[in-house]
Write a protein that holds these residues in place. Structure first.
Motif, PDB file in Angstrom:
ATOM      1  N   MET A 164       0.858  -1.181   0.000  1.00 24.99           N
ATOM      2  CA  MET A 164       0.000   0.000   0.000  1.00 24.99           C
ATOM      3  C   MET A 164       0.893   1.228   0.000  1.00 24.99           C
ATOM      4  N   VAL A 165       0.537   2.205  -0.809  1.00 24.98           N
ATOM      5  CA  VAL A 165       1.309   3.444  -0.910  1.00 24.98           C
ATOM      6  C   VAL A 165       0.349   4.620  -0.877  1.00 24.98           C
ATOM      7  N   ALA A 166       0.907   5.790  -0.528  1.00 22.20           N
ATOM      8  CA  ALA A 166       0.149   7.048  -0.578  1.00 22.20           C
ATOM      9  C   ALA A 166       0.863   7.980  -1.541  1.00 22.20           C
ATOM     10  N   VAL A 167       0.083   8.724  -2.315  1.00 20.72           N
ATOM     11  CA  VAL A 167       0.654   9.593  -3.343  1.00 20.72           C
ATOM     12  C   VAL A 167       0.062  10.994  -3.207  1.00 20.72           C
ATOM     13  N   ASP A 168       0.893  11.985  -3.505  1.00 20.44           N
ATOM     14  CA  ASP A 168       0.427  13.377  -3.552  1.00 20.44           C
ATOM     15  C   ASP A 168       1.213  14.102  -4.628  1.00 20.44           C
ATOM     16  N   CYS A 169       0.514  14.915  -5.404  1.00 24.20           N
ATOM     17  CA  CYS A 169       1.129  15.637  -6.527  1.00 24.20           C
ATOM     18  C   CYS A 169       0.926  17.140  -6.362  1.00 24.20           C
ATOM     19  N   GLU A 170       1.895  17.885  -6.886  1.00 26.50           N
ATOM     20  CA  GLU A 170       1.786  19.344  -6.941  1.00 26.50           C
ATOM     21  C   GLU A 170       1.765  19.757  -8.409  1.00 26.50           C
ATOM     22  N   MET A 171       0.898  20.721  -8.716  1.00 30.94           N
ATOM     23  CA  MET A 171       0.695  21.129 -10.109  1.00 30.94           C
ATOM     24  C   MET A 171       1.065  22.601 -10.324  1.00 30.94           C
ATOM     25  N   TRP A 214       0.753  27.683  -3.363  1.00 34.86           N
ATOM     26  CA  TRP A 214       0.133  26.402  -3.039  1.00 34.86           C
ATOM     27  C   TRP A 214       1.032  25.193  -3.376  1.00 34.86           C
ATOM     28  N   SER A 215       1.736  25.332  -4.521  1.00 33.51           N
ATOM     29  CA  SER A 215       2.534  24.183  -4.972  1.00 33.51           C
ATOM     30  C   SER A 215       3.936  24.161  -4.383  1.00 33.51           C
ATOM     31  N   GLY A 216       4.460  25.330  -4.036  1.00 36.86           N
ATOM     32  CA  GLY A 216       5.844  25.411  -3.568  1.00 36.86           C
ATOM     33  C   GLY A 216       6.849  25.271  -4.699  1.00 36.86           C
ATOM     34  N   ILE A 217       6.392  25.298  -5.958  1.00 33.64           N
ATOM     35  CA  ILE A 217       7.267  25.134  -7.118  1.00 33.64           C
ATOM     36  C   ILE A 217       7.813  26.503  -7.526  1.00 33.64           C
TER      37      ILE A 217
END
Length: 338
Positions: A164-171, A214-217
């Motif tokens: 089981m894994v957890a994923v989070d993306c920034e756009m 919001w993204s920190g990019i």
């Protein structure tokens, strides 16, 4: 004239031996000498009253000479009684009698027919019992498990996941006026919160809005970023066959241009048990920041530096583990449909 005198004796003539008796005696003497030369009879003269009956044929194997010249029959040798006497099967069994595991069990009494002998079966049954390596390897394989949490409900035909894994993306914003959300960072953590993947990703289109708040990019993050196609291939290899946990995870899959099976997807924004524990209505979508604050007593997504996808993925996994047992039981009774 001269006178003839005849001396006639009218008494009985003396007996004389007939030629017939002489011929029998000669044959007797001839045969006796032959037997004496062969050692069958002793040269000692036997009384006339005990003259044995002589045989022209040589003695049989079952007969032995006596001292007085007579012949006595030996008792026949004891043989194993079998239903099929004198057959080829009997001779084969006698030859193999010295090998205990090739000797078949005796036939039951009262049976008029010989039971068939299965030599191959007797041989295999005498071999030592050896455990099957195939069955042993399958048992070990079934006991191997890399994940200790309860099994997910994926329907009868769906293969149970191993991890089981957890994923989070920034756009970031691309396209006209930056309204198109494009993947710029992806983080994946395992069940214990350890980071499996965390990379900045260069979108295929020009970035119009970095959405740093919001993204920190930032622009410098894109200098050595991984191209989207390469990053997508790496990420999908990690997610394949696993239960994927995320908050509003449909947005992450959209940015990845990927569809994950619903049976292997856990969205913490649509688990009523979490809302209930947080004291929120079950039919609304509660933000990840608010659930983390209420249930984990921790603040995330604070400051002007923006969100951290690693921090968000770890918080998502911790929230899911709070209701994992109850939610998996619910899914087992109500499996989701793709």
């Amino acid at each position: 004239m001269s006178t003839l005198l005849l001396n006639l004796d009218f008494g009985e003539p003396p007996p004389r031996k007939t030629s017939e008796g002489n011929s029998k005696h000669r044959r007797f003497v001839k045969k006796r000498r032959l037997l004496e030369r062969k050692g069958i009879l002793n040269k000692k003269k036997q009384p006339s009253s005990k003259v044995p009956k002589l045989h022209v044929d040589p003695p049989k194997e079952e007969e032995t000479p006596q001292v007085d010249g007579t012949w006595s029959a030996l008792p026949p040798p004891k043989r194993r009684k079998t239903a099929a006497s004198g057959s080829g099967a009997e001779r084969a069994l006698e030859r193999k009698a010295g090998v205990p595991w090739l000797t078949p069990a005796p036939a039951q009494k009262g049976s008029s027919l010989a039971a068939p002998v299965d030599l191959l079966g007797e041989f295999q049954s005498a071999l030592p019992k050896v455990k099957s390596h195939l069955a042993f390897s399958q048992k070990n394989a079934s006991q191997k498990s890399t994940h200790t949490h309860p099994e997910s409900a994926s329907g009868g035909s769906q293969e149970k996941p191993r991890k089981m894994v957890a994923v989070d993306c920034e756009m970031v914003g691309t396209g006209p006026k930056g309204h198109v959300s494009s993947l710029a960072r992806c983080s994946i953590v395992n069940y214990d919160g350890d980071v499996l993947y965390d990379e900045y990703i260069l979108p295929p289109c020009r970035i119009v809005d970095y959405r740093t708040r919001w993204s920190g990019i930032r622009k410098q993050h894109m200098v050595n970023a991984t191209p989207f196609k390469i990053a997508q291939s790496q990420i999908l290899k990690i997610l394949a066959g696993k239960v994927v946990v995320g908050h509003a995870i449909h947005n992450d899959f959209k940015a990845l241009q990927y569809f994950h099976p619903k049976a292997l997807t856990r969205d913490t924004s649509h688990i009523p048990l979490l809302n209930q524990k947080a004291g929120c209505p079950e039919n609304i979508t509660v933000s990840l920041k608010r659930l983390t604050q209420k249930l984990l007593n921790r603040d995330i997504q604070v400051g002007k530096s923006g969100h951290s996808s690693v921090e968000d993925a770890q918080a998502t996994m911790e929230l899911y583990k709070l209701v994992e047992v109850e939610w998996e039981q619910h899914l087992a009774q109500n499996p989701p449909k793709d």
